[in-house]
Motif scaffolding. Sequence first.
Motif, short mmCIF file in Angstrom:
data_model
loop_
_atom_site.label_atom_id
_atom_site.label_comp_id
_atom_site.label_asym_id
_atom_site.label_seq_id
_atom_site.Cartn_x
_atom_site.Cartn_y
_atom_site.Cartn_z
N GLU A 52 0.81 -1.22 0.00
CA GLU A 52 0.00 0.00 0.00
C GLU A 52 0.84 1.26 0.00
N THR A 53 2.15 1.13 0.16
CA THR A 53 3.04 2.29 0.18
C THR A 53 4.32 1.98 -0.58
N ASP A 99 -3.52 3.34 -5.03
CA ASP A 99 -4.44 3.96 -6.00
C ASP A 99 -4.86 5.37 -5.59
N ARG A 100 -3.94 6.09 -4.95
CA ARG A 100 -4.26 7.46 -4.53
C ARG A 100 -3.83 8.47 -5.58
N LEU A 102 -2.41 11.81 -5.62
CA LEU A 102 -1.69 12.51 -4.55
C LEU A 102 -1.77 14.02 -4.67
N VAL A 113 0.30 10.79 -9.15
CA VAL A 113 -0.57 9.66 -8.83
C VAL A 113 0.26 8.44 -8.45
N GLN A 114 -0.38 7.53 -7.72
CA GLN A 114 0.22 6.23 -7.48
C GLN A 114 -0.07 5.31 -8.68
N VAL A 117 -3.75 3.80 -9.86
CA VAL A 117 -4.83 4.65 -10.37
C VAL A 117 -5.07 4.31 -11.84
N HIS A 125 -11.82 12.15 -11.62
CA HIS A 125 -11.34 13.05 -10.58
C HIS A 125 -11.05 14.45 -11.14
N GLU A 210 5.22 5.81 -8.29
CA GLU A 210 4.59 7.14 -8.34
C GLU A 210 4.88 7.74 -9.71
#
Length: 468
Positions: A52-53, A99-100, A102, A113-114, A117, A125, A210
Amino acid sequence: MVSVRTLPDALAAALRARFGDRFQTGAAIRAQHGSTTTWIEPQAPDAVVFPETTTEVAAIVTLCGEAGVPVIPFGAGSSLEGQVNAPFGGVSVDLSRMDRILAVHAEDLDCVVQPGVTRTRLNEHLRDTGLFFPLDPGADASLGGMAATRASGTTAVRYGTMKDMVLSLEAIMADGSIIRTGRRARKSAAGYDLTRLLIGSEGTLGIITELTLRLQGIPEGMAAARCSFPTVADACNAVIATLQAGLPMARIELMDAVTVAAVNRYSGQNLPETPLLLAEFHGSPQGVAEQAKAFGEIVAGFGASGYARTTDHQERARLWKARHDLFWAVLALRPGCKGISTDVCVPISRLADCIAAAQAKAAELGLTAPIAGHVGDGNFHNLILIDPDSAAEKNAAHIYIGWLNELALSMEGTCSGEHGIGQGKAKYLASEAGAALAVMAAVKAALDPKGIMNPGKILPPSNLRPAV
């Protein structure tokens, strides 16, 4: 076929301790992450992890590197040349939870974006900002996957490919280090262009965590147009004339007669079942009207009929949905058959000759191989329909794909306009790259000396994975 290999106990224990139920070894989920959407045999990984990171991705790569275990990045799983397969086993790193969105810098026309996405979600968005991300590969692919495979799509004739849309990247390298390849500045002359080294590397050099992407203003006016032609050659020559006239086409797509017939049946269209061009124009309302009018005049000189244009949003969406549903429409021509998708790209001046030869070769081999393409780039696709139980049809398809790639290379084209190399095109890259292949192998060896980063992709078999 699901792999029966197991990870080293120490590695499995370390990943389970770090990720808990985000570390999975069940047969079903492993099979899902080795699945392919084309003819290449699935090869499942030994485990799947859902980070997730960025630091979690770095930890996975570090642990796998210490154990000498392959790492295979996974986005939406829509790649077409076996990029997500695990021929040597290993760990699939599923980036879908990263999937953020940023940051959006509307004043600078960029966003951060990550990799998980998707392009559709990004555009949803962005809708209220007056901006959009223009690349459209058809599938709702993840942006990390699009960068890793240097994807493009229907709008590339105007907006370029992923190499043109990515300003910089963050990536995890084979030793677990985290690097950034650039800043948000619109241009830079500082050092090697690592951004474009990683774009198109298919996870063989690093894992993208990223992306900083260019955005475009949503055009004030849009129009779509369609027209039919007596032959594919007439349609291709109309495209050449349109581009030489300098019309700023947003999209210009070709479907041959068989493809049009499939679309009519599947999508409820009523298009003439002859070669068809679909076009789109972006700009001011006045500019769009002028472009559409000029396009109509040009194509008329090549025997076009049924020219129609529309600015109605629903009608435009209906036309392009038919284009995006093309894969399923063609599959429906032979229920129960499997579709083998392949693509090549040639200089625009050779496009008509290449497509004509491709159609003739398919007929010679007795194959159903409808053609569609982003012809404004000289790029086209075949979707070859074969009976999965017929050895003769499989063999004919393999002969055809090899012949088509060599034909494109003989015309100073490329074996892949947008699918990437993966496993399926690796043997043709040697012919295309020549001595440059040794340079690619040297870069791979320098950045990934243990050969853990998505081994078995891009480089031919003699340059696959060194012993650890």
